[in-house]
Design a protein around this motif. Structure first.
Motif, PDB file in Angstrom:
ATOM      1  N   ASN A  99       0.960  -1.180   0.021  1.00  0.00           N
ATOM      2  CA  ASN A  99       0.165   0.010  -0.068  1.00  0.00           C
ATOM      3  C   ASN A  99       0.843   1.279  -0.029  1.00  0.00           C
ATOM      4  O   ASN A  99       0.203   2.447   0.050  1.00  0.00           O
ATOM      5  CB  ASN A  99      -0.819   0.065   1.273  1.00  0.00           C
ATOM      6  CG  ASN A  99      -1.810  -1.052   1.040  1.00  0.00           C
ATOM      7  OD1 ASN A  99      -2.514  -1.517   0.131  1.00  0.00           O
ATOM      8  ND2 ASN A  99      -2.477  -1.713   2.242  1.00  0.00           N
ATOM      9  N   LEU A 100       2.123   1.124  -0.101  1.00  0.00           N
ATOM     10  CA  LEU A 100       2.921   2.386  -0.345  1.00  0.00           C
ATOM     11  C   LEU A 100       3.053   2.840  -1.645  1.00  0.00           C
ATOM     12  O   LEU A 100       2.735   2.342  -2.532  1.00  0.00           O
ATOM     13  CB  LEU A 100       4.450   2.112   0.431  1.00  0.00           C
ATOM     14  CG  LEU A 100       4.672   1.874   1.576  1.00  0.00           C
ATOM     15  CD1 LEU A 100       5.986   1.668   1.893  1.00  0.00           C
ATOM     16  CD2 LEU A 100       4.406   3.108   2.572  1.00  0.00           C
ATOM     17  N   VAL A 101       3.007   4.297  -1.798  1.00  0.00           N
ATOM     18  CA  VAL A 101       3.103   4.868  -3.116  1.00  0.00           C
ATOM     19  C   VAL A 101       4.585   4.596  -3.569  1.00  0.00           C
ATOM     20  O   VAL A 101       5.843   4.787  -2.834  1.00  0.00           O
ATOM     21  CB  VAL A 101       2.753   6.411  -2.971  1.00  0.00           C
ATOM     22  CG1 VAL A 101       2.947   6.790  -4.409  1.00  0.00           C
ATOM     23  CG2 VAL A 101       1.361   6.468  -2.507  1.00  0.00           C
ATOM     24  N   VAL A 102       4.724   3.866  -4.853  1.00  0.00           N
ATOM     25  CA  VAL A 102       6.064   3.432  -5.191  1.00  0.00           C
ATOM     26  C   VAL A 102       6.060   4.089  -6.787  1.00  0.00           C
ATOM     27  O   VAL A 102       4.811   4.373  -7.465  1.00  0.00           O
ATOM     28  CB  VAL A 102       6.401   2.229  -5.456  1.00  0.00           C
ATOM     29  CG1 VAL A 102       6.422   1.525  -3.763  1.00  0.00           C
ATOM     30  CG2 VAL A 102       5.321   1.247  -6.260  1.00  0.00           C
ATOM     31  N   ALA A 103       7.327   4.281  -7.278  1.00  0.00           N
ATOM     32  CA  ALA A 103       7.314   4.633  -8.705  1.00  0.00           C
ATOM     33  C   ALA A 103       8.556   4.090  -9.362  1.00  0.00           C
ATOM     34  O   ALA A 103       9.416   3.810  -8.698  1.00  0.00           O
ATOM     35  CB  ALA A 103       7.920   6.181  -8.492  1.00  0.00           C
ATOM     36  N   PRO A 104       8.254   3.352 -10.505  1.00  0.00           N
ATOM     37  CA  PRO A 104       9.339   2.821 -11.219  1.00  0.00           C
ATOM     38  C   PRO A 104      10.434   3.588 -11.468  1.00  0.00           C
ATOM     39  O   PRO A 104      10.479   4.665 -11.635  1.00  0.00           O
ATOM     40  CB  PRO A 104       8.544   2.479 -12.636  1.00  0.00           C
ATOM     41  CG  PRO A 104       7.436   3.289 -12.717  1.00  0.00           C
ATOM     42  CD  PRO A 104       7.103   3.681 -11.422  1.00  0.00           C
ATOM     43  N   VAL A 105      11.832   2.944 -11.379  1.00  0.00           N
ATOM     44  CA  VAL A 105      13.000   3.703 -11.743  1.00  0.00           C
ATOM     45  C   VAL A 105      13.662   2.808 -13.019  1.00  0.00           C
ATOM     46  O   VAL A 105      13.773   1.580 -12.974  1.00  0.00           O
ATOM     47  CB  VAL A 105      13.964   3.598 -10.643  1.00  0.00           C
ATOM     48  CG1 VAL A 105      15.421   4.257 -10.853  1.00  0.00           C
ATOM     49  CG2 VAL A 105      13.179   4.212  -9.318  1.00  0.00           C
ATOM     50  N   ASP A 106      13.999   3.740 -13.846  1.00  0.00           N
ATOM     51  CA  ASP A 106      14.684   3.003 -15.093  1.00  0.00           C
ATOM     52  C   ASP A 106      16.212   2.575 -14.810  1.00  0.00           C
ATOM     53  O   ASP A 106      16.613   2.813 -13.732  1.00  0.00           O
ATOM     54  CB  ASP A 106      14.479   3.772 -16.220  1.00  0.00           C
ATOM     55  CG  ASP A 106      15.266   5.284 -16.240  1.00  0.00           C
ATOM     56  OD1 ASP A 106      16.381   5.302 -15.308  1.00  0.00           O
ATOM     57  OD2 ASP A 106      14.873   6.134 -16.959  1.00  0.00           O
ATOM     58  N   THR A 116       3.502   6.483 -10.910  1.00  0.00           N
ATOM     59  CA  THR A 116       3.148   6.119  -9.403  1.00  0.00           C
ATOM     60  C   THR A 116       1.775   5.241  -9.304  1.00  0.00           C
ATOM     61  O   THR A 116       0.756   5.694  -9.941  1.00  0.00           O
ATOM     62  CB  THR A 116       3.088   7.580  -8.402  1.00  0.00           C
ATOM     63  OG1 THR A 116       2.381   8.245  -8.792  1.00  0.00           O
ATOM     64  CG2 THR A 116       4.583   8.185  -8.371  1.00  0.00           C
ATOM     65  N   GLY A 117       1.917   4.586  -8.123  1.00  0.00           N
ATOM     66  CA  GLY A 117       0.781   3.856  -7.753  1.00  0.00           C
ATOM     67  C   GLY A 117       0.755   3.401  -6.476  1.00  0.00           C
ATOM     68  O   GLY A 117       2.016   3.171  -5.962  1.00  0.00           O
ATOM     69  N   LEU A 118       0.019   2.779  -5.846  1.00  0.00           N
ATOM     70  CA  LEU A 118      -0.132   1.893  -4.560  1.00  0.00           C
ATOM     71  C   LEU A 118       0.289   0.576  -4.759  1.00  0.00           C
ATOM     72  O   LEU A 118      -0.470  -0.190  -5.589  1.00  0.00           O
ATOM     73  CB  LEU A 118      -1.607   1.930  -3.866  1.00  0.00           C
ATOM     74  CG  LEU A 118      -2.149   3.493  -3.470  1.00  0.00           C
ATOM     75  CD1 LEU A 118      -3.467   3.348  -3.275  1.00  0.00           C
ATOM     76  CD2 LEU A 118      -1.143   4.031  -2.546  1.00  0.00           C
ATOM     77  N   LEU A 119       1.444   0.115  -4.192  1.00  0.00           N
ATOM     78  CA  LEU A 119       1.803  -1.178  -4.186  1.00  0.00           C
ATOM     79  C   LEU A 119       1.045  -2.485  -3.685  1.00  0.00           C
ATOM     80  O   LEU A 119       0.754  -1.990  -2.575  1.00  0.00           O
ATOM     81  CB  LEU A 119       3.532  -0.997  -4.039  1.00  0.00           C
ATOM     82  CG  LEU A 119       4.142  -2.639  -3.953  1.00  0.00           C
ATOM     83  CD1 LEU A 119       4.500  -2.838  -5.393  1.00  0.00           C
ATOM     84  CD2 LEU A 119       5.484  -2.308  -3.133  1.00  0.00           C
ATOM     85  N   LYS A 120       0.737  -3.028  -4.604  1.00  0.00           N
ATOM     86  CA  LYS A 120      -0.173  -4.286  -4.175  1.00  0.00           C
ATOM     87  C   LYS A 120       0.109  -5.759  -4.107  1.00  0.00           C
ATOM     88  O   LYS A 120       0.089  -6.389  -3.428  1.00  0.00           O
ATOM     89  CB  LYS A 120      -1.692  -4.163  -4.722  1.00  0.00           C
ATOM     90  CG  LYS A 120      -2.504  -2.764  -4.477  1.00  0.00           C
ATOM     91  CD  LYS A 120      -2.808  -2.673  -2.917  1.00  0.00           C
ATOM     92  CE  LYS A 120      -3.585  -3.479  -2.690  1.00  0.00           C
ATOM     93  NZ  LYS A 120      -4.129  -3.250  -1.091  1.00  0.00           N
ATOM     94  N   GLY A 129       3.036  -4.753  -9.085  1.00  0.00           N
ATOM     95  CA  GLY A 129       1.547  -4.573  -9.456  1.00  0.00           C
ATOM     96  C   GLY A 129       0.902  -3.505  -8.321  1.00  0.00           C
ATOM     97  O   GLY A 129       1.188  -3.403  -7.224  1.00  0.00           O
ATOM     98  N   VAL A 130       0.885  -2.259  -9.142  1.00  0.00           N
ATOM     99  CA  VAL A 130       0.214  -1.109  -8.560  1.00  0.00           C
ATOM    100  C   VAL A 130      -1.055  -0.727  -8.843  1.00  0.00           C
ATOM    101  O   VAL A 130      -1.261  -0.946  -9.916  1.00  0.00           O
ATOM    102  CB  VAL A 130       1.379   0.036  -8.719  1.00  0.00           C
ATOM    103  CG1 VAL A 130       2.992  -0.242  -8.084  1.00  0.00           C
ATOM    104  CG2 VAL A 130       1.368   0.553 -10.119  1.00  0.00           C
TER     105      VAL A 130
END
Length: 298
Positions: A99-106, A116-120, A129-130
């Motif tokens: 449920n933390l907000v995460v962002a992909p890193v290249d 960004t999205g909520l990690l599920k 999966g966000v």
């Protein structure tokens, strides 16, 4: 309400069995009935001592998971997806990350805050999966991810609303973490004086509060170190350095670099400023406030 199950019952003395439930020792008698408390002889047994040590280790492990992830957030660190895959199987790591907000890193280490999205979910094949702002699950196969500080999240209010709609809670204080930005007048200063003159009846009370909040005190200052853009800045908020039993008043909030040189507010990163003010405001909020005298009736 159904009681939480015991993961495993271990054989004790006299036909009793003993186990852990929510970190507490529980036992059942030879007839299989769970007792309200442990008999003294069982409580002092070797197996009980071993289980207490295990419970303490589990508590420490859970706390370390939370503290580590919070450090990732405060330092804007990139976490390799392989690492996330490995730790996701551990329930303490998973409950702290979920449920933390995460962002992909290249591959170049650049985060994409537009995704960004909520990690599920975490899957070795599908990736991360966000849940995005539309409430849809998206999968990212980026080589790494980051847990952004809330002040860096452009869609913070929308994500808060989404989390509320989905009844989502977080173990780490991220989405609803107080954030602070300097005013135009503050930007040219080297100290913040909004939290001065907070009175504590004893310095001991202020020091105890700082310990509970997790802020080390050195030289009379509560401290909070933040690494931002590969630079360490320490926020310092004066709480007093006189006798422990003496009355004390809070002072200014300052930010210093590795050479103990004061840094102008305008030169601070947004995370550094926000976390420093968060510390000062949390301590100041617990000051002793004199009750105003009630107005006399004519």
């Amino acid at each position: 309400m159904v009681a939480e199950a015991v993961a495993a019952w271990l054989p004790g003395e006299r036909g009793y069995e003993i186990g852990l439930r929510k970190g507490k020792l529980v036992c059942r008698n030879p007839q299989g009935k769970t007792l309200a408390s442990l008999p003294k002889w069982l409580k002092e047994s070797e197996i009980a001592e071993s289980l207490r040590a295990l419970a303490e280790w589990l508590d420490d492990h859970q706390a370390e998971c939370r503290h580590t992830i919070e450090r990732w957030m405060l330092r804007s660190l990139s976490v390799p997806r392989e690492v996330v895959n490995e730790i996701w199987a551990d329930p303490d790591w998973r409950s702290s990350l979920e449920n933390l907000v995460v962002a992909p890193v290249d591959a170049k280490g650049k985060p994409n805050f537009e995704k960004t999205g909520l990690l599920k979910q975490v899957d070795a094949q599908r990736g991360l999966g966000v849940v995005d702002l539309d409430g849809e699950t998206r999968w990212h196969k980026s080589p790494a991810m980051t847990v952004p500080h809330p002040i860096l999240i452009a869609d913070l209010e929308e994500l808060r609303e989404l989390a509320s709609d989905l009844s989502i809670t977080q173990t780490i204080d991220q989405l609803y973490r107080p954030v602070h930005q300097p005013t135009k007048d503050q930007a040219e200063l080297k100290s913040i004086n909004d939290y001065t003159e907070g009175m504590f009846e004893q310095l001991n009370f202020a020091l105890s509060l700082c310990r509970r909040l997790g802020y080390p005190v050195r030289g009379g200052y509560a401290t909070c170190r933040v690494w931002e853009n590969d630079v360490m800045i320490e926020a310092r908020y004066y709480v007093g350095d006189e006798y422990p039993e003496a009355e004390t008043y809070t002072g200014p909030l300052v930010f210093v670099d590795a050479n103990d040189k004061a840094v102008k507010i305008a030169d601070l990163g947004p995370v550094t400023f926000s976390e420093g003010v968060r510390m000062a405001s949390a301590i100041y909020a617990k000051r002793k406030v004199e009750e105003s005298a009630s107005e006399e009736t004519p």
